[in-house]
Design a protein around this motif. Structure first.
Motif, PDB file in Angstrom:
ATOM      1  N   GLN A  74       0.861  -5.655   8.042  1.00 37.81           N
ATOM      2  CA  GLN A  74       1.723  -7.075   8.362  1.00 37.81           C
ATOM      3  C   GLN A  74       0.622  -7.830   8.846  1.00 37.81           C
ATOM      4  O   GLN A  74       0.340  -7.786  10.171  1.00 37.81           O
ATOM      5  CB  GLN A  74       2.816  -6.752   9.171  1.00 37.81           C
ATOM      6  CG  GLN A  74       4.116  -7.772   8.890  1.00 37.81           C
ATOM      7  CD  GLN A  74       4.826  -7.453   7.729  1.00 37.81           C
ATOM      8  OE1 GLN A  74       5.084  -6.331   7.580  1.00 37.81           O
ATOM      9  NE2 GLN A  74       5.502  -8.664   7.361  1.00 37.81           N
ATOM     10  N   LEU A  75       0.200  -9.058   8.546  1.00 38.06           N
ATOM     11  CA  LEU A  75      -0.758  -9.980   8.669  1.00 38.06           C
ATOM     12  C   LEU A  75      -0.173 -10.569  10.143  1.00 38.06           C
ATOM     13  O   LEU A  75       0.683 -11.395  10.056  1.00 38.06           O
ATOM     14  CB  LEU A  75      -1.309 -10.947   7.535  1.00 38.06           C
ATOM     15  CG  LEU A  75      -1.748 -10.128   6.495  1.00 38.06           C
ATOM     16  CD1 LEU A  75      -2.222 -11.348   5.486  1.00 38.06           C
ATOM     17  CD2 LEU A  75      -2.971  -9.423   6.773  1.00 38.06           C
ATOM     18  N   PRO A  76      -0.909 -10.458  11.271  1.00 41.68           N
ATOM     19  CA  PRO A  76      -0.570 -11.284  12.454  1.00 41.68           C
ATOM     20  C   PRO A  76      -0.744 -12.444  12.332  1.00 41.68           C
ATOM     21  O   PRO A  76      -0.020 -13.463  12.884  1.00 41.68           O
ATOM     22  CB  PRO A  76      -1.496 -10.517  13.360  1.00 41.68           C
ATOM     23  CG  PRO A  76      -2.819 -10.159  12.685  1.00 41.68           C
ATOM     24  CD  PRO A  76      -2.061  -9.552  11.385  1.00 41.68           C
ATOM     25  N   MET A  77      -1.557 -13.254  11.523  1.00 40.89           N
ATOM     26  CA  MET A  77      -1.835 -14.512  11.543  1.00 40.89           C
ATOM     27  C   MET A  77      -0.975 -15.169  10.525  1.00 40.89           C
ATOM     28  O   MET A  77      -0.596 -16.436  10.397  1.00 40.89           O
ATOM     29  CB  MET A  77      -3.409 -15.074  11.042  1.00 40.89           C
ATOM     30  CG  MET A  77      -3.789 -14.562   9.787  1.00 40.89           C
ATOM     31  SD  MET A  77      -3.637 -12.670   9.328  1.00 40.89           S
ATOM     32  CE  MET A  77      -5.089 -12.176  10.554  1.00 40.89           C
ATOM     33  N   ALA A  78      -0.293 -14.307   9.827  1.00 37.51           N
ATOM     34  CA  ALA A  78       0.827 -14.572   8.461  1.00 37.51           C
ATOM     35  C   ALA A  78       1.716 -13.651   8.391  1.00 37.51           C
ATOM     36  O   ALA A  78       1.729 -12.888   7.622  1.00 37.51           O
ATOM     37  CB  ALA A  78       0.287 -14.959   7.089  1.00 37.51           C
ATOM     38  N   PRO A  79       2.893 -13.652   9.581  1.00 33.09           N
ATOM     39  CA  PRO A  79       3.779 -12.568   9.573  1.00 33.09           C
ATOM     40  C   PRO A  79       4.429 -12.478   8.314  1.00 33.09           C
ATOM     41  O   PRO A  79       5.375 -11.097   8.282  1.00 33.09           O
ATOM     42  CB  PRO A  79       4.481 -12.957  11.010  1.00 33.09           C
ATOM     43  CG  PRO A  79       4.192 -14.308  10.946  1.00 33.09           C
ATOM     44  CD  PRO A  79       2.792 -14.517  10.357  1.00 33.09           C
ATOM     45  N   LYS A  80       4.829 -13.267   7.461  1.00 34.30           N
ATOM     46  CA  LYS A  80       5.366 -13.257   6.455  1.00 34.30           C
ATOM     47  C   LYS A  80       4.848 -12.501   5.040  1.00 34.30           C
ATOM     48  O   LYS A  80       5.385 -12.139   4.136  1.00 34.30           O
ATOM     49  CB  LYS A  80       5.926 -14.566   5.760  1.00 34.30           C
ATOM     50  CG  LYS A  80       6.895 -15.188   6.559  1.00 34.30           C
ATOM     51  CD  LYS A  80       7.476 -16.436   5.903  1.00 34.30           C
ATOM     52  CE  LYS A  80       8.329 -17.253   6.862  1.00 34.30           C
ATOM     53  NZ  LYS A  80       9.094 -18.405   6.269  1.00 34.30           N
ATOM     54  N   VAL A  81       3.461 -12.093   5.522  1.00 30.24           N
ATOM     55  CA  VAL A  81       2.541 -11.599   4.238  1.00 30.24           C
ATOM     56  C   VAL A  81       2.556 -10.006   4.721  1.00 30.24           C
ATOM     57  O   VAL A  81       1.993  -9.752   5.758  1.00 30.24           O
ATOM     58  CB  VAL A  81       1.476 -12.185   4.221  1.00 30.24           C
ATOM     59  CG1 VAL A  81       0.463 -11.605   3.143  1.00 30.24           C
ATOM     60  CG2 VAL A  81       1.539 -13.492   3.791  1.00 30.24           C
ATOM     61  N   LYS A  82       2.717  -9.033   3.844  1.00 27.41           N
ATOM     62  CA  LYS A  82       2.556  -7.672   3.994  1.00 27.41           C
ATOM     63  C   LYS A  82       1.348  -7.266   2.867  1.00 27.41           C
ATOM     64  O   LYS A  82       1.637  -7.613   1.683  1.00 27.41           O
ATOM     65  CB  LYS A  82       3.486  -6.824   4.077  1.00 27.41           C
ATOM     66  CG  LYS A  82       3.148  -5.311   3.992  1.00 27.41           C
ATOM     67  CD  LYS A  82       4.349  -4.194   3.782  1.00 27.41           C
ATOM     68  CE  LYS A  82       5.200  -4.277   4.905  1.00 27.41           C
ATOM     69  NZ  LYS A  82       6.242  -3.237   4.773  1.00 27.41           N
ATOM     70  N   VAL A  83       0.249  -6.810   3.122  1.00 27.88           N
ATOM     71  CA  VAL A  83      -0.619  -6.291   2.102  1.00 27.88           C
ATOM     72  C   VAL A  83      -0.971  -4.625   2.357  1.00 27.88           C
ATOM     73  O   VAL A  83      -0.699  -4.168   3.278  1.00 27.88           O
ATOM     74  CB  VAL A  83      -2.193  -6.845   2.210  1.00 27.88           C
ATOM     75  CG1 VAL A  83      -1.916  -8.514   1.858  1.00 27.88           C
ATOM     76  CG2 VAL A  83      -2.836  -6.730   3.745  1.00 27.88           C
ATOM     77  N   GLY A  84      -1.229  -3.870   1.266  1.00 26.99           N
ATOM     78  CA  GLY A  84      -1.638  -2.701   1.475  1.00 26.99           C
ATOM     79  C   GLY A  84      -2.341  -2.012   0.559  1.00 26.99           C
ATOM     80  O   GLY A  84      -2.798  -2.722  -0.631  1.00 26.99           O
TER      81      GLY A  84
END
Length: 706
Positions: free
Chosen positions: A620-630
């Protein structure tokens, strides 16, 4: 592709009524924070950790143990990981499970192995309802399930019969006290389309009656020539709080799979002389246009849980399942005696399998020697009845065929003769068992787990011309384990169990093979790190199994195949980690080494990779909390067929990527990319035949939740 089955109007009405009911249940409902669908699975005092870190359901270990307290390797695949990587079927989940090897021997039939042996212990909320011979026919869609627990190694105490591979426990979604709903729409490669609907909540103002409705439909073609499949899944559950101490849960599940262009067997990997066959296209498929494989499975259960004043609990479960198959298939293999070099066989068969089981357990704490311990007692009974008939086509009854005609779908549909008695089965299997297990806390740091199950089994009837007669009474399977807490974070453990499993294969004398028997040992270390948000473990294991069905030959006088009994030894190492490695960074993965030998101490079952690595990770990107990458990575070492060295598969790796964006508290969108490098690989070398695996593909989805 067959005509799509329309959405059931009655199910739509139920969903609409549930949504309306939950919307009116509280005037403040719209102010509730949006949340993902969750389960009412019992997770003990520690609760269900967030992210990928799991705790086995109380039904999995019977003693309601955490991973740290269980003296065996345990893997939990949770709903969050299933959603992140679109693990929609049990094949997908077990492919992502460290230590499990998935062999897709055909488009619609799969074997699973762990530690070198077939997995044939399958449970639903702890109630065993085994798949025949460890086979998965069709597919089990996971829309109705919240979590899958995999207990590695032999599990004679918690299962109906011991087996040194693993036990797979499906944890159902349950009705919730809070109203919630989720709709997910997915589209992907090869015109694949899927919709998932999940609605749950109270049906009365007090919440003492709750309901849940789950529906999913998946429809699409395939990268394989002529293959297409449709799945329809429906599940409905009702929960009644009869009192403060009693809960009754009723559930029904219906899964239907219709597949065209299915493969019976797969691409021959060697010709009649044992030479490797090379295919230029990964789309190659020996199936013909008239081939189909339809599977319909229905499950129902009733569960009554009672909590006593002294923290003891009892649970009574009655479950039933009906499994039907209707198929028309084509099979071929390399044959040096055939004028074309290949022989083909057309077959049409129907199968009906009925299972009924009941399980009662009683568990709770007791005091002995001034210390508190845990005890569970129980009894289980199960009955399975199978009826099957096979018809063979006159034009394709072990007839010469060409590989070119098969690959192009040019072979005509045969005319089928009536099924002969030697091509039918009609038998009944029964099992009864009682079990007991206890966890003794000898000191604050030292815990001993011991128990046993006593099993009786009998069968009667005929199976393809051979009498299915098995009588086993009072066979005891012991279990023992020890856990020593080195520190609050680290624990050492060891376990031992004997292996016992009735079987029904025939030997060359027409007698049923003796039951599978053996022993299983395991030792390791477990740890809870990162403020107990990360589980890690390392284990060594050794297992021996006797009377395993080995090579088979067809015996016309017995009307079927006969098997040679084999013995195998399996040794190896398992490393695993699951949970939060750093804030927002979730991981679930592991490495497995397994070495298998036969009676002559020679390496055996080479179709199982000696080395395997499986991992999934999201951030879960801390600078963009609405974005999850994996991403996901699976790698396995080279494999080959035991009987045909020319059928081999080099080591290969598969890489997957995912990203999700939460638009707001209700809406999100997600993209998944699988086999990023477009690796060309074969799905299984187990039977000297294999289709190629999925090439690069993608799915895109939009979700709404309340």
């Amino acid at each position: 592709m067959r005509h799509s089955i329309p959405f059931c109007p009655k199910a739509l009405s139920l969903i609409a009524l549930s949504v309306l009911n939950t919307a009116n249940a509280e005037e403040t409902a719209l102010s509730l924070p949006a949340t993902d669908v969750t389960s009412t699975v019992t997770y003990g005092d520690t609760g269900n950790p967030q992210g990928y870190q799991g705790k086995p359901s109380s039904t999995t270990t019977r003693l309601d143990l955490t991973n740290q307290e269980t003296p065996q390797g345990v893997t939990n695949i949770k709903r969050e990981q299933m959603d992140d990587f679109k693990l929609n079927s049990i094949r997908d989940v077990l492919t992502s499970t460290p230590g499990v090897n998935v062999q897709k021997v055909e488009t619609d039939r799969t074997y699973f192995t762990a530690r070198g042996f077939d997995i044939n212990n399958f449970q639903y909320d702890g109630t065993a309802m085994p798949m025949t011979n460890g086979l998965l026919v069709g597919d089990i869609d996971l829309a109705p399930y919240e979590q899958v627990d995999i207990v590695h190694g032999a599990n004679g105490l918690m299962s109906g019969a011991g087996n040194p591979s693993a036990t797979v426990n499906f944890i159902r979604k349950r009705p919730t006290y809070d109203p919630q709903a989720k709709i997910d729409v997915t589209a992907g490669s090869w015109d694949t389309r899927r919709v998932d609907i999940d609605v749950s909540g109270p049906l009365t103002d007090s919440g003492n009656v709750r309901g849940r409705v789950i529906y999913a439909n998946e429809n699409g073609n395939s990268y394989l020539d002529r293959y297409a499949r449709e799945k329809n899944i429906f599940s409905g559950l009702l929960a009644f709080d009869l009192s403060d101490s009693d809960t009754l849960t009723l559930g029904y599940e219906d899964q239907k799979t219709n597949a065209n262009g299915s493969s019976w067997g797969a691409l021959p990997l060697v010709d009649g002389n044992g030479n490797a066959i090379h295919y230029s296209s990964i789309h190659s498929n020996i199936s013909q246009p008239w081939v189909h494989w339809d599977v319909h499975t229905q499950r129902a259960f009733a569960e009554w849980e009672h909590t006593f004043a002294n923290e003891w609990k009892s649970k009574l479960t009655v479950a039933g399942a009906e499994h039907r198959e209707d198929t028309e298939m084509f099979y071929m293999y390399g044959d040096s005696t055939s004028p074309t070099g290949y022989t083909g066989l057309g077959s049409k068969y129907k199968d009906k399998n009925l299972e009924l089981s009941g399980d009662y357990s009683l568990s709770g704490p007791f005091t002995l020697g001034g210390r508190e311990h845990q005890l569970t007692l129980g009894a289980n009974a199960a009955r399975q009845r199978n009826r099957e008939s096979s018809q063979y086509g006159d034009a394709l009854n072990y007839s010469p065929v060409t590989l070119e005609d098969a690959l192009h779908g040019y072979l005509p549909r045969p005319t089928y003769a009536a099924a002969l008695p030697a091509a039918t089965s009609n038998y009944t299997d029964r099992q009864k068992s009682v079990y007991a297990g206890a966890r003794f806390s000898l000191t604050d740091d030292l815990h001993v787990i011991t128990g046993a199950r006593m099993l009786s089994a009998d069968s009667n009837g005929d199976n393809y011309g051979a009498a299915r007669e098995v009588r086993i009474h009072g066979k005891v399977t012991p279990y023992a384990g020890i856990v020593y807490d080195l520190t609050p974070e680290y624990a050492l453990y060891a376990s031992y169990t004997e292996v016992f499993n009735p079987q029904y294969y025939l030997d060359s004398q027409g007698r049923v093979l003796d039951p599978l028997e053996g022993k299983s040992y395991e030792a390791g270390i477990k740890a809870q790190l990162m403020d107990k948000k990360l589980n890690v473990s390392a284990a060594v294991f050794h297992a021996k199994q006797d009377n395993v069905p080995g090579s088979s030959t067809y015996d016309a006088s017995l009307g079927g195949y006969v098997y040679e009994a084999m013995s195998y030894d399996s040794s190896g190492v398992e490393l695993e980690a699951s949970g939060e490695v750093a804030p927002g960074l979730q991981v679930n993965g592991g490495y497995t080494y397994v070495y298998i030998t036969d009676d002559n101490d020679s390496r055996a079952r080479k179709f199982i990779p000696r080395h395997a690595l499986t991992s999934s990770m999201t951030y879960q990107l801390p600078m963009a909390p609405k974005v999850k990458v994996g991403g996901s990575l699976s790698w396995q070492s080279k494999t080959q067929n035991d009987d045909s060295p020319a059928a081999r598969q080099d080591a290969y790796a598969l890489i997957g990527l995912m990203t999700r964006y939460d638009i707001d508290q209700h809406w999100s969108t997600q993209l998944n990319l699988n086999n990023l490098t477009n690796e060309k690989y074969q799905q299984s070398l187990r039977y000297n035949q294999s289709n190629f695996g999925d090439p690069r593909n993608f799915t895109a989805s939009v979700s709404w939740k309340y």
